[in-house]
Write a protein that holds these residues in place. Structure first.
Motif, PDB file in Angstrom:
ATOM      1  N   VAL A 104       8.464  -1.894 -13.711  1.00 21.44           N
ATOM      2  CA  VAL A 104       9.470  -0.830 -13.633  1.00 21.44           C
ATOM      3  C   VAL A 104      10.000  -0.734 -12.198  1.00 21.44           C
ATOM      4  CG1 VAL A 104       8.465   0.485 -15.557  1.00 21.44           C
ATOM      5  CG2 VAL A 104       7.855   1.074 -13.231  1.00 21.44           C
ATOM      6  N   ASN A 105      11.204  -0.167 -12.094  1.00 25.03           N
ATOM      7  CA  ASN A 105      11.849  -0.044 -10.789  1.00 25.03           C
ATOM      8  C   ASN A 105      10.988   0.717  -9.797  1.00 25.03           C
ATOM      9  OD1 ASN A 105      14.161  -1.407 -11.285  1.00 25.03           O
ATOM     10  ND2 ASN A 105      15.372   0.400 -11.832  1.00 25.03           N
ATOM     11  N   GLY A 106      11.053   0.262  -8.576  1.00 19.05           N
ATOM     12  CA  GLY A 106      10.376   0.993  -7.511  1.00 19.05           C
ATOM     13  C   GLY A 106       8.957   0.524  -7.253  1.00 19.05           C
ATOM     14  N   THR A 107       8.432  -0.339  -8.116  1.00 13.46           N
ATOM     15  CA  THR A 107       7.054  -0.799  -7.931  1.00 13.46           C
ATOM     16  C   THR A 107       6.971  -1.850  -6.818  1.00 13.46           C
ATOM     17  OG1 THR A 107       7.412  -2.401  -9.696  1.00 13.46           O
ATOM     18  CG2 THR A 107       6.292  -0.362 -10.305  1.00 13.46           C
ATOM     19  N   GLY A 108       8.117  -2.470  -6.495  1.00 12.10           N
ATOM     20  CA  GLY A 108       8.123  -3.508  -5.467  1.00 12.10           C
ATOM     21  C   GLY A 108       8.379  -4.876  -6.079  1.00 12.10           C
ATOM     22  N   THR A 110      11.301  -6.634  -6.669  1.00 14.29           N
ATOM     23  CA  THR A 110      12.203  -7.535  -5.952  1.00 14.29           C
ATOM     24  C   THR A 110      11.531  -8.059  -4.674  1.00 14.29           C
ATOM     25  OG1 THR A 110      14.090  -6.374  -6.865  1.00 14.29           O
ATOM     26  CG2 THR A 110      14.502  -7.696  -4.904  1.00 14.29           C
ATOM     27  N   THR A 111      10.915  -7.136  -3.955  1.00 17.48           N
ATOM     28  CA  THR A 111      10.215  -7.534  -2.722  1.00 17.48           C
ATOM     29  C   THR A 111       9.129  -8.558  -3.036  1.00 17.48           C
ATOM     30  OG1 THR A 111      10.550  -5.258  -1.993  1.00 17.48           O
ATOM     31  CG2 THR A 111       9.031  -6.585  -0.694  1.00 17.48           C
ATOM     32  N   LYS A 115       8.518 -12.305  -1.752  1.00 17.20           N
ATOM     33  CA  LYS A 115       7.267 -12.632  -1.045  1.00 17.20           C
ATOM     34  C   LYS A 115       6.544 -13.804  -1.715  1.00 17.20           C
ATOM     35  CE  LYS A 115       5.641  -8.097   0.618  1.00 17.20           C
ATOM     36  NZ  LYS A 115       4.659  -7.047   0.272  1.00 17.20           N
ATOM     37  N   ARG A 136      20.807  -3.278 -11.475  1.00 14.27           N
ATOM     38  CA  ARG A 136      20.673  -2.565 -10.204  1.00 14.27           C
ATOM     39  C   ARG A 136      21.348  -3.452  -9.158  1.00 14.27           C
ATOM     40  NH1 ARG A 136      16.666  -1.496  -6.055  1.00 14.27           N
ATOM     41  NH2 ARG A 136      15.327  -3.196  -6.709  1.00 14.27           N
ATOM     42  N   GLN A 142      19.685  -7.256  -2.427  1.00 10.81           N
ATOM     43  CA  GLN A 142      18.387  -7.241  -1.739  1.00 10.81           C
ATOM     44  C   GLN A 142      17.727  -8.626  -1.829  1.00 10.81           C
ATOM     45  OE1 GLN A 142      16.050  -4.094  -3.457  1.00 10.81           O
ATOM     46  NE2 GLN A 142      14.195  -4.715  -2.396  1.00 10.81           N
ATOM     47  N   THR A 249       0.931  -3.897  -5.700  1.00  5.05           N
ATOM     48  CA  THR A 249       1.605  -3.630  -4.424  1.00  5.05           C
ATOM     49  C   THR A 249       1.126  -2.328  -3.793  1.00  5.05           C
ATOM     50  OG1 THR A 249       3.380  -2.410  -5.495  1.00  5.05           O
ATOM     51  CG2 THR A 249       3.716  -4.776  -5.227  1.00  5.05           C
ATOM     52  N   LYS A 250       1.546  -2.159  -2.561  1.00  5.15           N
ATOM     53  CA  LYS A 250       1.364  -0.912  -1.791  1.00  5.15           C
ATOM     54  C   LYS A 250      -0.103  -0.563  -1.583  1.00  5.15           C
ATOM     55  CE  LYS A 250       5.874   0.297  -3.480  1.00  5.15           C
ATOM     56  NZ  LYS A 250       6.884   1.275  -3.806  1.00  5.15           N
ATOM     57  N   ASP A 252      -1.459  -0.988   1.071  1.00  6.66           N
ATOM     58  CA  ASP A 252      -1.557  -0.575   2.470  1.00  6.66           C
ATOM     59  C   ASP A 252      -1.403   0.930   2.608  1.00  6.66           C
ATOM     60  OD1 ASP A 252       1.050  -1.388   1.448  1.00  6.66           O
ATOM     61  OD2 ASP A 252       1.842  -0.618   3.321  1.00  6.66           O
ATOM     62  N   GLY A 275       0.144  -6.957  -2.600  1.00  2.67           N
ATOM     63  CA  GLY A 275       1.110  -6.633  -1.542  1.00  2.67           C
ATOM     64  C   GLY A 275       0.514  -5.569  -0.643  1.00  2.67           C
ATOM     65  N   GLY A 277       2.226  -4.427   2.350  1.00  2.00           N
ATOM     66  CA  GLY A 277       3.214  -3.969   3.325  1.00  2.00           C
ATOM     67  C   GLY A 277       4.597  -4.415   2.908  1.00  2.00           C
ATOM     68  N   GLU A 278       5.592  -4.033   3.711  1.00  2.00           N
ATOM     69  CA  GLU A 278       6.971  -4.345   3.342  1.00  2.00           C
ATOM     70  C   GLU A 278       7.412  -5.718   3.832  1.00  2.00           C
ATOM     71  OE1 GLU A 278       9.847  -1.240   3.300  1.00  2.00           O
ATOM     72  OE2 GLU A 278       8.389   0.236   3.969  1.00  2.00           O
TER      73      GLU A 278
HETATM   74  P1  GDP Z   1      11.770  -2.791  -7.309  1.00  2.00           P
HETATM   75  O1  GDP Z   1      12.687  -1.663  -7.684  1.00  2.00           O
HETATM   76  O2  GDP Z   1      10.551  -2.798  -8.146  1.00  2.00           O
HETATM   77  O3  GDP Z   1      12.442  -4.114  -7.255  1.00  2.00           O
HETATM   78  O4  GDP Z   1      11.218  -2.432  -5.861  1.00  2.00           O
HETATM   79  P2  GDP Z   1      11.588  -2.988  -4.423  1.00  2.00           P
HETATM   80  O5  GDP Z   1      11.158  -4.390  -4.277  1.00  2.00           O
HETATM   81  O6  GDP Z   1      12.983  -2.635  -4.096  1.00  2.00           O
HETATM   82  O7  GDP Z   1      10.566  -2.113  -3.543  1.00  2.00           O
HETATM   83  C1  GDP Z   1      10.624  -0.705  -3.501  1.00  2.00           C
HETATM   84  C2  GDP Z   1      10.137  -0.258  -2.134  1.00  2.00           C
HETATM   85  O8  GDP Z   1       8.754  -0.557  -1.996  1.00  2.00           O
HETATM   86  C3  GDP Z   1      10.827  -0.961  -0.973  1.00  2.00           C
HETATM   87  O9  GDP Z   1      11.057  -0.021   0.041  1.00  2.00           O
HETATM   88  C4  GDP Z   1       9.802  -2.003  -0.534  1.00  2.00           C
HETATM   89  O10 GDP Z   1       9.936  -2.332   0.824  1.00  2.00           O
HETATM   90  C5  GDP Z   1       8.521  -1.274  -0.803  1.00  2.00           C
HETATM   91  N1  GDP Z   1       7.363  -2.163  -1.005  1.00  2.00           N
HETATM   92  C6  GDP Z   1       7.254  -3.224  -1.831  1.00  2.00           C
HETATM   93  N2  GDP Z   1       6.005  -3.754  -1.765  1.00  2.00           N
HETATM   94  C7  GDP Z   1       5.321  -3.016  -0.854  1.00  2.00           C
HETATM   95  C8  GDP Z   1       3.974  -3.058  -0.341  1.00  2.00           C
HETATM   96  O11 GDP Z   1       3.125  -3.873  -0.702  1.00  2.00           O
HETATM   97  N3  GDP Z   1       3.655  -2.094   0.581  1.00  2.00           N
HETATM   98  C9  GDP Z   1       4.558  -1.162   1.007  1.00  2.00           C
HETATM   99  N4  GDP Z   1       4.158  -0.260   1.897  1.00  2.00           N
HETATM  100  N5  GDP Z   1       5.807  -1.102   0.526  1.00  2.00           N
HETATM  101  C10 GDP Z   1       6.192  -2.010  -0.378  1.00  2.00           C
END
Ligand code: GDP
Length: 296
Positions: A104-108, A110-111, A115, A136, A142, A249-250, A252, A275, A277-278
């Motif tokens: 789901v969105n916001g989980t990280g 795309t990042t 990575k 999106r 991104q 993710t997250k 950290d 994950g 960090g960012e």
């Molecule tokens: P998506 O909507 O699931 O694609 O989420 P995004 O990839 O846009 O990530 C949402 C936010 O979470 C962004 O601000 C990322 O930088 C942040 N983020 C992603 N992975 C991590 C992580 O492992 N640690 C931290 N602190 N932030 C993360």
């Protein structure tokens, strides 16, 4: 976080959570078993695992120390997870290993797709990214920015175009270029869960058109800081689309590593990557023993 060597080290916050728990034991004249159990649950270990740990400690039938808590928890946690999953491997037939990244969105998501691309590239593999989160608009941009920064080609479609068509195009290119890995970042709109699952099904079928063994790996991205939500997301996605593993993710931040064990305990989905960090380097393959040591 150890940026210099790009290895993961969970910040004191997360490890500190467990430390606090164990210190409580040493500082109390008598163990408050309910409190201990509640604290383990608060670390996202879930009721079943937490009760198991508390029962085993209780059954020692003597005064328990913080070391006892660490030892029993370590044994239990190590015992839950299977052997570490192998790193994704390229295939021998010139076609790419296709990795679907869902969540789901916001989980990280795309990042993490970016990575993972860099993680594979750093190991000498060729990679293409597909920006299939077309609903999106920011996600496409991104991913494109990540691709430019990391030197990884990104295949995009027009805004609001069919995510499956982006995956098809990216797959076609990856096959033509003999790219070893194709990573598809998919859409994760939370408000239309049914459509989302339908769409994932369509993406899978579309990918299979050019290679009936694909996709080869479907990884669900869960945000460790969301606790039981992460577990519920895993349940729902797993029902709709077979999952091979997790990217957690997250870890950290306020994320508590317990969710890795709870999800495996309940659904048998193994953590593959984490994950922390960012930044692109703040990403590692999941190693059970190391993770357990870091958490404790
Ligand atoms: P998506 O909507 O699931 O694609 O989420 P995004 O990839 O846009 O990530 C949402 C936010 O979470 C962004 O601000 C990322 O930088 C942040 N983020 C992603 N992975 C991590 C992580 O492992 N640690 C931290 N602190 N932030 C993360």
């Amino acid at each position: 976080l150890d940026r210099a060597t790009a290895t993961f080290s969970l910040t004191p916050l997360m490890a500190g959570f467990f430390k606090k728990l164990f210190n409580q034991i040493t500082n109390q004249a008598e163990v408050d078993w309910d409190e201990l159990e509640a604290n383990l649950i608060a670390a996202d270990l879930g009721a079943k695992l937490s009760t198991g740990i508390v029962d085993e400690l209780y059954d020692l039938g003597r005064e328990i120390s913080a070391k006892d808590v660490v030892d029993v928890t370590r044994k239990r946690l190590s015992g839950i997870l299977p052997e570490d999953s192998p790193a994704p491997a390229p295939r021998a037939n010139g076609k790419p290993t296709v990795i679907l990244v869902v969540g789901v969105n916001g989980t990280g998501k795309t990042t993490s797709s970016a990575k993972l691309g860099m993680w594979l590239k750093n190991r000498g593999h060729s990679v293409t990214l597909a920006a299939a989160d077309t609903f999106r608009a920011a996600a496409v941009e991104q991913l494109q920015r990540w691709g430019d920064r990391l030197g990884i080609p990104v295949v995009t479609g027009k805004p609001n175009s069919d995510p499956s068509s982006v995956c098809f195009k990216a797959h076609e290119q990856a096959i033509a270029n003999q790219t070893e890995f194709l990573i598809c970042d998919t859409a994760g709109r939370i408000h239309t869960r049914h459509n989302l699952m339908e769409e994932l099904g369509k993406i899978r079928r579309t990918i299979a058109k050019q290679d009936d063994s694909a996709p080869h790996l479907t990884l669900l991205v869960v945000d460790a800081s969301t606790g039981s939500n992460a577990l519920n997301q895993a349940k729902e996605f797993h029902k709709a689309s077979p999952l091979d593993g997790l990217i957690i993710t997250k870890l950290d931040g306020s994320g508590k590593g317990g969710i890795a064990f709870t999800i495996y305990d309940q659904l048998k989905i193994t953590p593959h990557f984490i994950g922390t960090g960012e930044e692109p380097a703040e990403f590692s393959i999941f190693e059970k023993e190391r993770f357990v040591s870091e958490v404790l």
